[in-house]
Design a protein around this motif. Structure first.
Motif, PDB file in Angstrom:
ATOM      1  N   HIS A 185       2.266  11.632 -13.536  1.00 19.94           N
ATOM      2  CA  HIS A 185       1.507  10.751 -12.652  1.00 19.94           C
ATOM      3  C   HIS A 185       2.044   9.329 -12.812  1.00 19.94           C
ATOM      4  CE1 HIS A 185      -1.769  13.678 -11.931  1.00 19.94           C
ATOM      5  NE2 HIS A 185      -1.591  14.019 -13.192  1.00 19.94           N
ATOM      6  N   ILE A 186       2.159   8.610 -11.706  1.00 25.30           N
ATOM      7  CA  ILE A 186       2.565   7.208 -11.742  1.00 25.30           C
ATOM      8  C   ILE A 186       1.685   6.439 -10.752  1.00 25.30           C
ATOM      9  CG2 ILE A 186       4.448   5.547 -11.441  1.00 25.30           C
ATOM     10  CD1 ILE A 186       6.418   7.895 -11.758  1.00 25.30           C
ATOM     11  N   VAL A 187       1.187   5.288 -11.154  1.00 24.45           N
ATOM     12  CA  VAL A 187       0.494   4.382 -10.244  1.00 24.45           C
ATOM     13  C   VAL A 187       1.409   3.188 -10.037  1.00 24.45           C
ATOM     14  CG1 VAL A 187      -1.531   2.930  -9.862  1.00 24.45           C
ATOM     15  CG2 VAL A 187      -1.769   5.112 -11.061  1.00 24.45           C
ATOM     16  N   LEU A 188       1.735   2.893  -8.791  1.00 29.01           N
ATOM     17  CA  LEU A 188       2.696   1.824  -8.537  1.00 29.01           C
ATOM     18  C   LEU A 188       2.403   1.088  -7.235  1.00 29.01           C
ATOM     19  CD1 LEU A 188       4.457   3.262  -6.204  1.00 29.01           C
ATOM     20  CD2 LEU A 188       5.855   4.125  -8.064  1.00 29.01           C
ATOM     21  N   ARG A 189       3.135  -0.003  -7.069  1.00 32.52           N
ATOM     22  CA  ARG A 189       3.036  -0.820  -5.860  1.00 32.52           C
ATOM     23  C   ARG A 189       4.455  -1.206  -5.440  1.00 32.52           C
ATOM     24  NH1 ARG A 189       0.034  -6.378  -6.696  1.00 32.52           N
ATOM     25  NH2 ARG A 189       1.775  -6.581  -8.150  1.00 32.52           N
ATOM     26  N   PRO A 190       4.899  -0.815  -4.240  1.00 28.39           N
ATOM     27  CA  PRO A 190       6.248  -1.202  -3.808  1.00 28.39           C
ATOM     28  C   PRO A 190       6.368  -2.705  -3.583  1.00 28.39           C
ATOM     29  CG  PRO A 190       5.055  -0.094  -2.035  1.00 28.39           C
ATOM     30  CD  PRO A 190       4.212   0.033  -3.251  1.00 28.39           C
TER      31      PRO A 190
END
Length: 241
Positions: free
Chosen positions: A99-104
């Motif tokens: 799982h990864i939580v990210l923001r481009p």
């Protein structure tokens, strides 16, 4: 590896990215596997791609034990990531999924980042285990994080994922031994929970921690994660299996 998507991942928005091994097989078999994936989360997050295999084969690292090199990479000034394509807020690596939580940060940032990470790791894993073919089950999945309660829920969901390794039915039955589970979490190094809940380490360089939901300090961080998770479940949460 196809990474084209029907849903546009917009700059500045937050997303939960996840995938598992093909046929639910393991994608991490040893400590080195986890640490390589974490190193790629760091090295591949830049407008200029840096291949981990080339770094490890360089004059600076080739004579060191691999795990020692994989730790030093995060604090190497020559490898500092200055032009990130995404902000990584959280991640958790499990035996057969991640799982990864990210923001481009840039246009197509998520696609660029994930293609590099998954392709590079798949090549390493296949060579190491003398296998061929796809390692991951289809393309990665993405969920748009569109509210603060959802952000706190997914942040807790991702970081609490390892609990199932010690209490498989904790979601249905609750945690039976909180002290034992909290201790297990303190020793689970393949997740950004270590960076938020425990202490500073070189791997913290993967994260953009300033944009994560703040802990209140009124209860233990582990208890706060549990509270955020329960609050999200009461609001419906989502299923990210």
């Amino acid at each position: 590896m196809r990474m084209d998507r029907k849903t546009l991942l917009v700059e500045g928005e937050y997303y939960h990215i996840y995938n598992r091994g093909v046929n639910k097989q393991r994608i991490f078999n040893a400590d080195e596997d986890y640490r390589r994936f974490m190193a790629q989360l760091y090295l591949e997050n830049d407008e200029e791609s840096v291949r981990l295999c080339h770094v490890l084969a360089s004059q600076k690292y080739k004579d060191q034990p691999v795990n020692e090199s994989l730790s030093e990479i995060f604090s190497d000034p020559d490898l500092r990531r200055r032009n990130r394509v995404v902000d990584v807020l959280a991640y958790c690596l499990m035996p057969n999924h991640f799982h990864i939580v990210l923001r481009p940060r840039v246009e197509s940032g998520v696609s660029i980042f994930m293609q590099r990470v998954l392709t590079g790791y798949s090549m390493y894993f296949n060579i190491k285990h003398e296998r061929s073919g796809a390692l991951f089950g289809s393309r990665y999945k993405s969920k748009h994080i569109n509210s603060d309660p959802y952000f706190r829920w997914i942040f807790s969901y991702v970081h609490l994922n390892p609990v199932k390794l010690i209490e498989a039915r904790w979601k249905e039955e609750g945690i039976k031994n909180v002290k034992k589970v909290a201790e297990f979490m303190r020793n689970y190094e393949y997740s950004s929970s270590w960076d938020y809940l425990i202490d500073t380490r070189p791997e913290r360089a993967v994260l953009s921690m300033g944009d994560a939901p703040p802990f209140s300090g009124e209860e233990s961080d582990f208890e706060q994660l549990l509270r955020w998770y329960k609050a999200g479940e009461e609001l419906g949460g989502i299923s990210a299996k």
